[in-house]
Motif scaffolding. Structure first.
Motif, short mmCIF file in Angstrom:
data_model
loop_
_atom_site.label_atom_id
_atom_site.label_comp_id
_atom_site.label_asym_id
_atom_site.label_seq_id
_atom_site.Cartn_x
_atom_site.Cartn_y
_atom_site.Cartn_z
N LEU A 146 0.83 -1.20 0.00
CA LEU A 146 0.00 0.00 0.00
C LEU A 146 0.87 1.25 0.00
O LEU A 146 0.60 2.20 -0.75
CB LEU A 146 -0.94 0.01 1.22
N ILE A 147 1.90 1.26 0.81
CA ILE A 147 2.82 2.40 0.84
C ILE A 147 3.42 2.62 -0.56
O ILE A 147 3.50 3.75 -1.05
CB ILE A 147 3.92 2.17 1.90
N GLY A 148 3.81 1.54 -1.21
CA GLY A 148 4.37 1.64 -2.56
C GLY A 148 3.36 2.18 -3.57
O GLY A 148 3.70 3.01 -4.42
N VAL A 149 2.12 1.73 -3.48
CA VAL A 149 1.08 2.20 -4.40
C VAL A 149 0.81 3.69 -4.18
O VAL A 149 0.65 4.44 -5.15
CB VAL A 149 -0.20 1.35 -4.26
N ILE A 150 0.77 4.11 -2.94
CA ILE A 150 0.57 5.54 -2.66
C ILE A 150 1.73 6.34 -3.24
O ILE A 150 1.52 7.40 -3.87
CB ILE A 150 0.39 5.79 -1.15
N GLY A 151 2.94 5.86 -3.09
CA GLY A 151 4.11 6.54 -3.65
C GLY A 151 4.07 6.60 -5.17
O GLY A 151 4.35 7.64 -5.77
N LEU A 152 3.70 5.48 -5.80
CA LEU A 152 3.61 5.47 -7.27
C LEU A 152 2.51 6.39 -7.77
O LEU A 152 2.68 7.06 -8.79
CB LEU A 152 3.37 4.04 -7.77
N THR A 153 1.42 6.47 -7.05
CA THR A 153 0.34 7.36 -7.44
C THR A 153 0.76 8.82 -7.30
O THR A 153 0.48 9.64 -8.18
CB THR A 153 -0.93 7.08 -6.62
N SER A 154 1.46 9.14 -6.21
CA SER A 154 1.98 10.52 -6.06
C SER A 154 2.97 10.83 -7.17
O SER A 154 2.96 11.93 -7.73
CB SER A 154 2.65 10.69 -4.69
N LEU A 155 3.81 9.86 -7.51
CA LEU A 155 4.76 10.05 -8.61
C LEU A 155 4.02 10.29 -9.93
O LEU A 155 4.40 11.16 -10.71
CB LEU A 155 5.70 8.85 -8.71
N ALA A 156 2.95 9.52 -10.16
CA ALA A 156 2.16 9.71 -11.39
C ALA A 156 1.50 11.09 -11.42
O ALA A 156 1.44 11.73 -12.47
CB ALA A 156 1.11 8.61 -11.50
N LEU A 157 1.02 11.56 -10.27
CA LEU A 157 0.41 12.89 -10.21
C LEU A 157 1.44 13.98 -10.51
O LEU A 157 1.16 14.94 -11.24
CB LEU A 157 -0.24 13.12 -8.85
N ILE A 158 2.64 13.83 -9.97
CA ILE A 158 3.71 14.79 -10.26
C ILE A 158 4.10 14.72 -11.73
O ILE A 158 4.28 15.76 -12.39
CB ILE A 158 4.93 14.54 -9.34
N GLY A 169 -8.64 10.15 -2.24
CA GLY A 169 -8.60 8.70 -2.41
C GLY A 169 -7.38 8.09 -1.75
O GLY A 169 -7.47 7.04 -1.09
N LEU A 170 -6.23 8.73 -1.90
CA LEU A 170 -5.01 8.24 -1.26
C LEU A 170 -5.09 8.36 0.26
O LEU A 170 -4.59 7.50 0.99
CB LEU A 170 -3.79 8.99 -1.80
N LEU A 171 -5.72 9.43 0.74
CA LEU A 171 -5.92 9.59 2.17
C LEU A 171 -6.78 8.46 2.72
O LEU A 171 -6.44 7.85 3.74
CB LEU A 171 -6.59 10.95 2.46
N ILE A 172 -7.88 8.15 2.03
CA ILE A 172 -8.75 7.07 2.48
C ILE A 172 -8.01 5.74 2.46
O ILE A 172 -8.11 4.95 3.41
CB ILE A 172 -10.03 7.03 1.61
N ALA A 173 -7.23 5.50 1.41
CA ALA A 173 -6.46 4.25 1.33
C ALA A 173 -5.47 4.15 2.48
O ALA A 173 -5.33 3.10 3.12
CB ALA A 173 -5.73 4.17 -0.01
N ALA A 174 -4.77 5.25 2.77
CA ALA A 174 -3.80 5.24 3.88
C ALA A 174 -4.49 5.00 5.21
O ALA A 174 -3.99 4.23 6.05
CB ALA A 174 -3.02 6.56 3.90
N LEU A 175 -5.65 5.62 5.41
CA LEU A 175 -6.38 5.43 6.67
C LEU A 175 -6.91 4.00 6.81
O LEU A 175 -6.85 3.42 7.90
CB LEU A 175 -7.53 6.43 6.78
N LEU A 176 -7.41 3.43 5.72
CA LEU A 176 -7.88 2.04 5.78
C LEU A 176 -6.71 1.08 6.01
O LEU A 176 -6.83 0.12 6.78
CB LEU A 176 -8.63 1.68 4.49
N GLY A 183 2.16 9.22 8.37
CA GLY A 183 2.77 10.33 7.64
C GLY A 183 2.13 10.54 6.28
O GLY A 183 1.85 11.68 5.88
N LEU A 184 1.87 9.45 5.56
CA LEU A 184 1.24 9.56 4.25
C LEU A 184 -0.19 10.08 4.37
O LEU A 184 -0.63 10.89 3.54
CB LEU A 184 1.27 8.21 3.53
#
Length: 176
Positions: free
Chosen positions: A15-27, A155-162, A78-79
């Motif tokens: 999950l941490i990796g997916v959040i990072g890849l999604t942030s990278l894709a947004l950037i 969406g990333l916030l919800i994923a991190a919280l779940l 943190g995420l």
């Protein structure tokens, strides 16, 4: 728990990796709009990138060093905080674009490259367009880039919280 989403939420490192890849894709998307489509970002656009840059750095550190459940939980906290910040910035910027909120007084966009001489400076003065935070440069389905960033970050916030909830539950179960 079968399916991609439940498996993703059950594995904090993934999950941490997916959040990072999604942030990278947004950037990467933001840079694409800036460098390829030549949409110059305003001050608020640039500020919205900061939480994603920080998330990418946090994810890199977490994937390298967060082997214990406690460190993975810390990374997810943190995420979640970074994505809450990003969501808030996106909502604020969208509100500025829609006229709901007043934008910052100094929102004039990114500076033009330094002029090599007087003629270059005169040319820049004639062709440079000041980017206002109140104007959405691009919209899709009625949402500007700021609006899409707010939704993606939410969406990333919800994923991190779940994921955090699942990790805390597993930590409690392992202690019992």
């Amino acid at each position: 728990m079968t399916g991609f989403i439940p498996r993703l939420l059950a594995d904090p490192r993934r999950l941490i990796g997916v959040i990072g890849l999604t942030s990278l894709a947004l950037i990467a998307g933001a840079w694409f709009f800036e460098l390829v489509l030549h949409l110059r970002p305003c001050k608020l656009c640039l500020e919205q990138r900061a939480p994603h840059y920080a998330a990418i750095g946090l994810v890199a550190l977490a994937l390298l060093f967060a082997r214990s459940r406690q460190l993975q939980i810390a990374a997810l906290i943190g995420l979640a905080l970074l994505m809450a910040w990003s969501s808030g910035l996106g909502v604020y910027h969208s509100g500025v674009e829609w006229g709901v909120f007043a934008g910052p007084n100094d929102c004039g966009g990114t500076p033009a490259p330094a002029a090599a001489g007087v003629q270059d400076l005169m040319k820049q003065l004639q062709t440079t367009r000041i980017v206002s935070c109140t104007e959405a440069a691009w919209r899709f389905l009625g949402l500007s880039l700021a609006g899409w960033n707010a939704l993606a970050s939410l969406g990333l916030l919800i994923a991190a919280l779940l994921g955090l909830k699942n990790s805390l539950r597993r930590s409690e179960n392992s202690l019992a």
